[in-house]
Design a protein around this motif. Sequence first.
Motif, PDB file in Angstrom:
ATOM      1  N   GLN A 124      45.201  37.174  38.378  1.00 32.61           N
ATOM      2  CA  GLN A 124      46.590  37.611  38.251  1.00 32.61           C
ATOM      3  C   GLN A 124      47.026  38.459  39.449  1.00 32.61           C
ATOM      4  OE1 GLN A 124      48.709  36.496  35.912  1.00 32.61           O
ATOM      5  NE2 GLN A 124      46.980  35.223  35.271  1.00 32.61           N
ATOM      6  N   ALA A 125      46.119  39.316  39.929  1.00 31.19           N
ATOM      7  CA  ALA A 125      46.456  40.142  41.087  1.00 31.19           C
ATOM      8  C   ALA A 125      46.665  39.288  42.331  1.00 31.19           C
ATOM      9  CB  ALA A 125      45.354  41.175  41.325  1.00 31.19           C
ATOM     10  N   LEU A 127      47.632  36.153  42.446  1.00 24.15           N
ATOM     11  CA  LEU A 127      48.854  35.362  42.314  1.00 24.15           C
ATOM     12  C   LEU A 127      50.105  36.212  42.482  1.00 24.15           C
ATOM     13  CD1 LEU A 127      47.897  33.056  39.288  1.00 24.15           C
ATOM     14  CD2 LEU A 127      47.875  32.493  41.726  1.00 24.15           C
ATOM     15  N   ARG A 128      49.946  37.528  42.312  1.00 26.54           N
ATOM     16  CA  ARG A 128      51.094  38.446  42.433  1.00 26.54           C
ATOM     17  C   ARG A 128      50.901  39.438  43.573  1.00 26.54           C
ATOM     18  NH1 ARG A 128      50.312  36.859  37.384  1.00 26.54           N
ATOM     19  NH2 ARG A 128      52.085  36.578  35.960  1.00 26.54           N
ATOM     20  N   LYS A 131      53.167  42.541  44.807  1.00 26.89           N
ATOM     21  CA  LYS A 131      54.134  42.886  43.771  1.00 26.89           C
ATOM     22  C   LYS A 131      53.585  44.022  42.900  1.00 26.89           C
ATOM     23  CE  LYS A 131      55.923  38.146  43.659  1.00 26.89           C
ATOM     24  NZ  LYS A 131      56.203  36.959  42.817  1.00 26.89           N
ATOM     25  N   TRP A 132      54.427  44.501  41.982  1.00 27.58           N
ATOM     26  CA  TRP A 132      54.011  45.645  41.165  1.00 27.58           C
ATOM     27  C   TRP A 132      52.822  45.310  40.272  1.00 27.58           C
ATOM     28  CZ3 TRP A 132      53.871  45.461  35.896  1.00 27.58           C
ATOM     29  CH2 TRP A 132      54.574  44.422  35.263  1.00 27.58           C
ATOM     30  N   GLY A 133      52.735  44.049  39.811  1.00 30.82           N
ATOM     31  CA  GLY A 133      51.594  43.655  38.982  1.00 30.82           C
ATOM     32  C   GLY A 133      50.278  43.787  39.728  1.00 30.82           C
ATOM     33  N   ASP A 134      50.281  43.374  40.986  1.00 24.42           N
ATOM     34  CA  ASP A 134      49.087  43.511  41.828  1.00 24.42           C
ATOM     35  C   ASP A 134      48.730  44.983  42.016  1.00 24.42           C
ATOM     36  OD1 ASP A 134      47.026  43.010  43.667  1.00 24.42           O
ATOM     37  OD2 ASP A 134      48.421  43.062  45.348  1.00 24.42           O
ATOM     38  N   THR A 135      49.739  45.820  42.213  1.00 20.37           N
ATOM     39  CA  THR A 135      49.498  47.251  42.415  1.00 20.37           C
ATOM     40  C   THR A 135      48.889  47.892  41.179  1.00 20.37           C
ATOM     41  OG1 THR A 135      51.393  47.368  43.938  1.00 20.37           O
ATOM     42  CG2 THR A 135      50.577  49.446  43.014  1.00 20.37           C
ATOM     43  N   ARG A 212      40.010  38.784  43.466  1.00 17.87           N
ATOM     44  CA  ARG A 212      41.276  38.883  44.200  1.00 17.87           C
ATOM     45  C   ARG A 212      41.066  38.630  45.700  1.00 17.87           C
ATOM     46  NH1 ARG A 212      43.849  42.662  47.263  1.00 17.87           N
ATOM     47  NH2 ARG A 212      46.146  42.765  47.132  1.00 17.87           N
TER      48      ARG A 212
END
Length: 325
Positions: A124-125, A127-128, A131-135, A212
């Motif tokens: 998920q990190a 793919l994002r 972005k805030w999801g990765d952070t 990641r």
Amino acid sequence: MSRIAAFLGRRVVKSILVLFMIALFNFFLVRAAPGDPAEILAGQSGAADAQYIQKLRQDFGLDRPIAVQLMSYLKHVAVFDLGYSHRQQAPVSTLILNQLPATLLLALTSFAFALLAGMALGIQAALRVGKWGDTVITTVAMLAYATPLFWVGLMLVLVFSVQLQWLPAFGYESVGTSLTGVARFIDIARHLMLPAITLGLFYMAVYTRLTRASMLEIRQLDFVKTARAKGLSERTVITRHVLRNALLPVITYAGIQAGHLIGGALLVETVFGWPGIGRLAFDALVQRDYSVLLGVFFMASIVVVVVNLVTDILYTVADPRIELK
């Protein structure tokens, strides 16, 4: 099949040689310890007179030449006779086998939690990325990696056992109950949750970061760009090309992690009162029960050797280009 059989045969021979060297190390480690083993045993028994010490030397073969003692020790290890614990008045192999299932349950559960949760968060990190999801995922992974295991365990007990009273704090199952079937399974699962999460959080953070980083590296390679140029969907590119190749470093670390689980279990089992071989080793260390300590060390070595063999086989499953050698 013949290629796999030849590979397994070579690895089994190498594994036997490794275990043989470990057995030699165990033998000379005991002999290098300060003091006379017979005097230590006599002191533990409360009778340290010369006649009793001499009898102990004869009973345990300590009066024989070192070469004879070594051959006797190797013969016993070959049939899984790891000695006798005078502290607990039982064979070491019996003590280990009685408590090994609890450690395997804890280790496998924490391993599955760490691997599945870590890979899911890492994907998920990746793919994002940016972005805030990765952070958020990266920050949580860094906190889990940097936090000591014993502190995590104590905080989980404080929150979920003391404050919320959702889960039991210690032990393998409820004391004084005669649960069977599904009820006993649920009871053990409730006792297992906190120690498994505590042991798995650190490795979950590593799998998250590793997955990641590996996916981000693979996504930049030419064969991935070629797959996109052919018109394949992004989902197909990620699952068939990126993720499959990104699994190789994760599998490598998973194989290495197996050797660390016993060490991590030692601390976690002590904090949560979990009756496994980690707790057995801790008690043996406090009591100076060297035969039990060496038995646990030898058993942990067997687990590591077996897991390394399985890791090599999984390598070829993840990437058929890798040859079994």
